[in-house]
Design a protein around this motif. Sequence first.
Motif, PDB file in Angstrom:
ATOM      1  N   GLY A  37     -76.960-117.538 -20.668  1.00  0.00           N
ATOM      2  CA  GLY A  37     -78.320-116.777 -21.335  1.00  0.00           C
ATOM      3  C   GLY A  37     -79.380-116.974 -20.255  1.00  0.00           C
ATOM      4  O   GLY A  37     -80.508-116.655 -20.626  1.00  0.00           O
ATOM      5  N   GLU A  51     -75.314-115.278 -16.902  1.00  0.00           N
ATOM      6  CA  GLU A  51     -76.349-114.353 -17.674  1.00  0.00           C
ATOM      7  C   GLU A  51     -75.697-114.199 -19.106  1.00  0.00           C
ATOM      8  O   GLU A  51     -76.459-114.197 -20.074  1.00  0.00           O
ATOM      9  CB  GLU A  51     -76.359-113.130 -17.014  1.00  0.00           C
ATOM     10  CG  GLU A  51     -77.218-113.177 -15.596  1.00  0.00           C
ATOM     11  CD  GLU A  51     -77.209-111.726 -14.824  1.00  0.00           C
ATOM     12  OE1 GLU A  51     -76.686-110.861 -15.436  1.00  0.00           O
ATOM     13  OE2 GLU A  51     -77.524-111.828 -13.888  1.00  0.00           O
ATOM     14  N   THR A  52     -74.405-113.954 -19.275  1.00  0.00           N
ATOM     15  CA  THR A  52     -73.999-113.714 -20.544  1.00  0.00           C
ATOM     16  C   THR A  52     -73.689-114.825 -21.465  1.00  0.00           C
ATOM     17  O   THR A  52     -74.038-114.994 -22.614  1.00  0.00           O
ATOM     18  CB  THR A  52     -72.825-112.809 -20.494  1.00  0.00           C
ATOM     19  OG1 THR A  52     -71.708-113.601 -19.825  1.00  0.00           O
ATOM     20  CG2 THR A  52     -73.149-111.440 -20.033  1.00  0.00           C
ATOM     21  N   ALA A  54     -72.777-112.476 -13.484  1.00  0.00           N
ATOM     22  CA  ALA A  54     -72.852-112.148 -15.223  1.00  0.00           C
ATOM     23  C   ALA A  54     -72.313-113.256 -15.890  1.00  0.00           C
ATOM     24  O   ALA A  54     -72.987-113.363 -16.910  1.00  0.00           O
ATOM     25  CB  ALA A  54     -71.754-110.632 -15.014  1.00  0.00           C
TER      26      ALA A  54
END
Length: 338
Positions: free
Chosen positions: A315, A311-312, A308
């Motif tokens: 990006g 991803e956060t 995560a």
Amino acid sequence: MSDLVLLTGASGFIAKHVALDLLTSGYRVRGTLRNLDRSDEVHAALLEAGGDTTRLEFVRADLGGDAGWADAAAGCRFLVHTASPFPARQPRDRFGLVPVARDGALRAVGAALRAGAERIVLTSSVVAVYLGHESRADHVWSERDWSNVDGPGAHAYGVSKTEAERAAWAAVEAAGGAMVAVNPALVLGPLLDRRTGTSADVVAMMMRGVMPAVPAVSFGIVDVRDVARAHVAALTATDAVGHRFILSGGTRSLLQLGAGIARAEPAYRRRVPRFALPDALVRAAAAVIPSVRTLVPDLGRGKQFDTAPAETILGLRFRPPEEAIAAMAKSLRRFRIV
């Protein structure tokens, strides 16, 4: 402000993709090589892949010695340290690769810090996260986890990556610098030239039919293009400093890896592994074959990774493992390696 990035180990599989992404993103790249005879080869691969090689240069610097590092780092805004020893045959001493990996990381990091680099991005690995622990099948491995270098299944490469990353964090913290670690799982994806690394060699062996049966082990898999993107994003992402970003598009077994090759390249479907070896046989072989011994703690167990943050903060949107597997298989054929 300088846009120059020092990229160590520029001839490596991951490093060439990082260089390509850096050039595409508008950076200038200074790549280190142990032997400058390789510079034409790397230049040609990046040019063929569409890189603007007018912004690419090479310098000689070796992880095993101090010569060249100060000049290599001079004027660089960023360091991306990908270089690390990864021999085809692991030494019996699990700490055998540590001196080169750790001291080499400290040479590169130290030179960058003394040159005033704004940020350091270190290529580590998930083997610096999960090795050497007892059965933890339900555990989700995250950046807070560290491998136990004295534990069962801790092999020389994993120990070297763990010790090198820990040393780099300590050096950067002591100097008040800024660092990000990138911890990819098994890296697959397209080759840029005929040079293969360990991951490509495994896929090539499957395609040659020399692995009709494989142990029942699973690995996280990540596409090299996503790994490159993560490195470039980590250079400037606002909240990235201080993080260890685990990269994985999903976990697949060795049998699933073979099946992915067969789907991508049907002509090889009769050559790829189609059977899993009994765990008891693998354990028996481990008693006499050191390379097999490292697989025993993972028999029958998959791994879950917390991706995560990548991803956060960075990006990323990970390609599925099947895309990475297919891309590697196709490029092995394209370069006539298999």
